[in-house]
Design an enzyme around this catalytic site. Structure first.
Site, PDB file in Angstrom:
ATOM      1  N   ARG A 180       0.823  -1.227   0.000  1.00 26.06           N
ATOM      2  CA  ARG A 180       0.000   0.000   0.000  1.00 26.06           C
ATOM      3  C   ARG A 180       0.853   1.270   0.000  1.00 26.06           C
ATOM      4  O   ARG A 180       0.529   2.265   0.660  1.00 26.06           O
ATOM      5  CB  ARG A 180      -0.953   0.025   1.202  1.00 26.06           C
ATOM      6  CG  ARG A 180      -1.911  -1.106   1.280  1.00 26.06           C
ATOM      7  CD  ARG A 180      -2.949  -1.121   0.147  1.00 26.06           C
ATOM      8  NE  ARG A 180      -3.658  -2.378   0.186  1.00 26.06           N
ATOM      9  CZ  ARG A 180      -3.322  -3.449  -0.545  1.00 26.06           C
ATOM     10  NH1 ARG A 180      -2.323  -3.409  -1.393  1.00 26.06           N
ATOM     11  NH2 ARG A 180      -4.016  -4.556  -0.460  1.00 26.06           N
ATOM     12  N   SER A 229      -9.816   0.792   4.161  1.00 29.70           N
ATOM     13  CA  SER A 229      -9.032   0.290   5.298  1.00 29.70           C
ATOM     14  C   SER A 229      -8.307   1.446   5.973  1.00 29.70           C
ATOM     15  O   SER A 229      -7.594   2.191   5.321  1.00 29.70           O
ATOM     16  CB  SER A 229      -8.004  -0.728   4.820  1.00 29.70           C
ATOM     17  OG  SER A 229      -8.662  -1.864   4.339  1.00 29.70           O
ATOM     18  N   GLU A 299      -3.282   3.953   6.944  1.00 33.06           N
ATOM     19  CA  GLU A 299      -3.272   3.756   5.486  1.00 33.06           C
ATOM     20  C   GLU A 299      -4.044   4.918   4.849  1.00 33.06           C
ATOM     21  O   GLU A 299      -3.679   5.411   3.784  1.00 33.06           O
ATOM     22  CB  GLU A 299      -3.919   2.411   5.147  1.00 33.06           C
ATOM     23  CG  GLU A 299      -3.894   2.093   3.666  1.00 33.06           C
ATOM     24  CD  GLU A 299      -4.439   0.700   3.370  1.00 33.06           C
ATOM     25  OE1 GLU A 299      -4.146  -0.260   4.119  1.00 33.06           O
ATOM     26  OE2 GLU A 299      -5.184   0.568   2.374  1.00 33.06           O
TER      27      GLU A 299
HETATM   28  C1  LIG Z   1     -15.345   0.980   0.554  1.00 31.92           C
HETATM   29  C2  LIG Z   1     -13.871   1.060   0.235  1.00 31.92           C
HETATM   30  C3  LIG Z   1     -13.178  -0.115  -0.061  1.00 31.92           C
HETATM   31  C4  LIG Z   1     -11.808  -0.064  -0.360  1.00 31.92           C
HETATM   32  N1  LIG Z   1     -11.142  -1.227  -0.652  1.00 31.92           N
HETATM   33  C5  LIG Z   1      -9.832  -1.180  -0.973  1.00 31.92           C
HETATM   34  C6  LIG Z   1      -9.108  -2.380  -1.316  1.00 31.92           C
HETATM   35  O1  LIG Z   1      -9.648  -3.475  -1.348  1.00 31.92           O
HETATM   36  N2  LIG Z   1      -7.795  -2.284  -1.628  1.00 31.92           N
HETATM   37  C7  LIG Z   1      -7.150  -1.087  -1.631  1.00 31.92           C
HETATM   38  O2  LIG Z   1      -5.951  -1.054  -1.938  1.00 31.92           O
HETATM   39  N3  LIG Z   1      -7.791   0.063  -1.304  1.00 31.92           N
HETATM   40  C8  LIG Z   1      -9.103   0.041  -0.980  1.00 31.92           C
HETATM   41  N4  LIG Z   1      -9.766   1.205  -0.650  1.00 31.92           N
HETATM   42  C9  LIG Z   1      -9.002   2.459  -0.560  1.00 31.92           C
HETATM   43  C10 LIG Z   1      -8.937   3.284  -1.859  1.00 31.92           C
HETATM   44  O3  LIG Z   1     -10.036   3.005  -2.714  1.00 31.92           O
HETATM   45  C11 LIG Z   1      -7.621   3.066  -2.601  1.00 31.92           C
HETATM   46  O4  LIG Z   1      -6.506   3.415  -1.804  1.00 31.92           O
HETATM   47  C12 LIG Z   1      -7.556   3.885  -3.890  1.00 31.92           C
HETATM   48  O5  LIG Z   1      -6.419   3.475  -4.615  1.00 31.92           O
HETATM   49  C13 LIG Z   1      -7.475   5.402  -3.646  1.00 31.92           C
HETATM   50  O6  LIG Z   1      -7.698   6.038  -4.882  1.00 31.92           O
HETATM   51  P1  LIG Z   1      -8.350   7.491  -4.933  1.00 31.92           P
HETATM   52  O7  LIG Z   1      -8.421   7.889  -6.360  1.00 31.92           O
HETATM   53  O8  LIG Z   1      -9.647   7.520  -4.201  1.00 31.92           O
HETATM   54  O9  LIG Z   1      -7.258   8.342  -4.161  1.00 31.92           O
HETATM   55  P2  LIG Z   1      -7.463   9.454  -3.037  1.00 31.92           P
HETATM   56  O10 LIG Z   1      -8.177   8.853  -1.870  1.00 31.92           O
HETATM   57  O11 LIG Z   1      -8.075  10.664  -3.638  1.00 31.92           O
HETATM   58  O12 LIG Z   1      -5.943   9.737  -2.646  1.00 31.92           O
HETATM   59  C14 LIG Z   1      -5.187   8.730  -2.017  1.00 31.92           C
HETATM   60  C15 LIG Z   1      -3.701   9.032  -2.248  1.00 31.92           C
HETATM   61  O13 LIG Z   1      -3.418   8.901  -3.639  1.00 31.92           O
HETATM   62  C16 LIG Z   1      -2.807  10.085  -4.121  1.00 31.92           C
HETATM   63  N5  LIG Z   1      -3.215  10.294  -5.520  1.00 31.92           N
HETATM   64  C17 LIG Z   1      -4.432  10.199  -6.063  1.00 31.92           C
HETATM   65  N6  LIG Z   1      -4.382  10.444  -7.390  1.00 31.92           N
HETATM   66  C18 LIG Z   1      -3.091  10.708  -7.680  1.00 31.92           C
HETATM   67  C19 LIG Z   1      -2.386  11.039  -8.867  1.00 31.92           C
HETATM   68  N7  LIG Z   1      -2.997  11.173 -10.051  1.00 31.92           N
HETATM   69  N8  LIG Z   1      -1.053  11.269  -8.790  1.00 31.92           N
HETATM   70  C20 LIG Z   1      -0.399  11.172  -7.607  1.00 31.92           C
HETATM   71  N9  LIG Z   1      -1.004  10.854  -6.444  1.00 31.92           N
HETATM   72  C21 LIG Z   1      -2.341  10.614  -6.481  1.00 31.92           C
HETATM   73  C22 LIG Z   1      -3.321  11.195  -3.219  1.00 31.92           C
HETATM   74  O14 LIG Z   1      -2.440  12.315  -3.259  1.00 31.92           O
HETATM   75  C23 LIG Z   1      -3.307  10.467  -1.875  1.00 31.92           C
HETATM   76  O15 LIG Z   1      -2.003  10.454  -1.362  1.00 31.92           O
HETATM   77  C24 LIG Z   1     -11.139   1.183  -0.358  1.00 31.92           C
HETATM   78  C25 LIG Z   1     -11.853   2.359  -0.070  1.00 31.92           C
HETATM   79  C26 LIG Z   1     -13.196   2.304   0.218  1.00 31.92           C
HETATM   80  C27 LIG Z   1     -13.928   3.585   0.516  1.00 31.92           C
END
Ligand SMILES: Cc1cc2nc3c(=O)[nH]c(=O)nc-3n(C[C@H](O)[C@H](O)[C@H](O)COP(=O)(O)OP(=O)(O)OC[C@H]3O[C@@H](n4cnc5c(N)ncnc54)[C@H](O)[C@@H]3O)c2cc1C
Length: 314
Positions: A180, A229, A299
């Site tokens: 992660r 998480s 996380e």
């Molecule tokens: C119900 C639920 C279930 C989930 N299940 C999982 C799972 O099974 N496995 C898992 O790994 N995660 C899970 N997650 C967490 C999340 O979906 C992941 O971490 C996802 O990858 C975050 O993406 P995001 O676009 O929402 O990023 P954000 O939440 O908007 O940002 C997260 C991080 O990514 C960075 N970021 C986003 N876009 C960019 C970019 N273009 N360039 C550089 N940095 C960037 C941000 O700066 C920040 O540091 C879950 C979340 C929820 C709400």
């Protein structure tokens, strides 16, 4: 209606002319899963890679920049973010098929969309993305994974822009992936990823995606205001088991709660502040440390400032 603050005006005056959209004092609670937190001084949506590059190059280095995906792993504190939040819009969501079963996806594309695109093209390997509610940019940053597969297992390369606007092509090895986490500097912005998939059977791929959707519905509070998480699993243990063992399942602070369904998820049950959410997480973390001598690592990414006492509602 939000009025531009003195702070955002002074930041705006120092920003370059861009083709994309700049908004002052932009609400972030509307664009994050938790639906809490204060505004960003400035929200910038670049028009394309050149616009993004020019913005980064010409924006003074002392102005902090943060990239937002779709906010599914993010807690914005109640005092908001001092600086510029960058969000990749529609022009960064393209997904296309390349030779040799490869797929190139814009960093703004939803993981689910990419999984469906792969399925439609009878390509296997991206099914796990269908259960992760984030964007490809967030998946690169977090090395998102589920059911034993992580992004690093299918990533060929990524494109990122550094804080000076320089474009970098990064191989999977360059990314410094671990659980992660990736080691690319926090202020670099990913704009696309190329994934290596394999030829598969359409019905099998669809079946696996349906199974993932069902298993999520049964085990995670996916319809709640949550952030996924909360804590990374420590070596050899599951964060949820440790939290459960210290009696924190269902624990509340204000309108924030540790999910009864899955105790590594925090929930805004309605009207919670970011401070409530962070406090209930910290309390679970404190209890786990006291009982097991293990310090859980957040996380969920937390950004922004706490409200000062004189800014809090009565
Ligand atoms: C119900 C639920 C279930 C989930 N299940 C999982 C799972 O099974 N496995 C898992 O790994 N995660 C899970 N997650 C967490 C999340 O979906 C992941 O971490 C996802 O990858 C975050 O993406 P995001 O676009 O929402 O990023 P954000 O939440 O908007 O940002 C997260 C991080 O990514 C960075 N970021 C986003 N876009 C960019 C970019 N273009 N360039 C550089 N940095 C960037 C941000 O700066 C920040 O540091 C879950 C979340 C929820 C709400």
């Amino acid at each position: 209606m939000n009025q531009p603050s003195i702070r955002s005006i002074s930041i705006c005056e120092r920003l370059p002319e861009v083709r994309g959209r700049i908004r002052e004092n932009a609400r972030l609670d509307k664009v994050t899963w938790f639906q809490v937190g204060g505004p960003a001084d400035v929200l910038f949506k670049p028009d394309d890679e050149d616009d993004l590059s020019q913005f980064l190059r010409e924006t003074p280095a002392d102005i902090p920049v943060f990239t937002l995906g779709v906010g599914s792993n993010l807690l914005v504190r109640d005092g908001g973010y001092r600086g510029v939040v960058i969000r990749l819009g529609r022009n960064f969501t393209n997904v296309e098929l390349l030779e040799n079963h490869r797929v190139r996806a814009g960093a703004g594309a939803l993981d689910l969309f990419v999984a469906r695109f792969a399925a439609e093209n009878c390509l296997t390997g991206a099914e796990f993305l269908s259960g992760i509610p984030g964007s490809i940019g967030g998946a690169l940053r977090m090395n998102a994974g589920a059911y034993g597969t992580e992004l690093q297992d299918i990533l060929v390369s990524a494109v990122a822009f550094d804080r000076d606007g320089r474009r970098h092509e990064l191989s999977c090895e360059n990314m410094g992936f671990s659980y992660r986490h990736c080691s690319i500097p926090d202020d670099w912005i990913f704009t696309e990823a190329t994934l290596q998939l394999r030829e598969g059977d359409a019905a099998e791929i669809r079946g696996q995606m349906e199974q993932i959707a069902k298993s999520r519905e049964d085990s995670q509070p996916i319809k709640s205001r949550t952030g996924g998480s909360t804590f990374a699993n420590p070596q050899g243990a599951k964060a949820w088991e440790l939290i459960d063992a210290v009696g924190a399942r269902g624990l509340r602070v204000g309108n924030a709660q540790i999910s009864e369904m899955h105790c590594n998820f925090l929930i805004n049950t309605g009207g919670a502040t970011a401070a409530d959410i962070e406090a209930v997480g910290e309390e679970a973390r404190r209890r786990v440390f006291e009982k097991f001598d293990r310090l859980l690592r957040w996380e969920i990414v937390r950004i922004g400032e706490h409200l000062k006492d004189n800014e809090k509602a009565e």
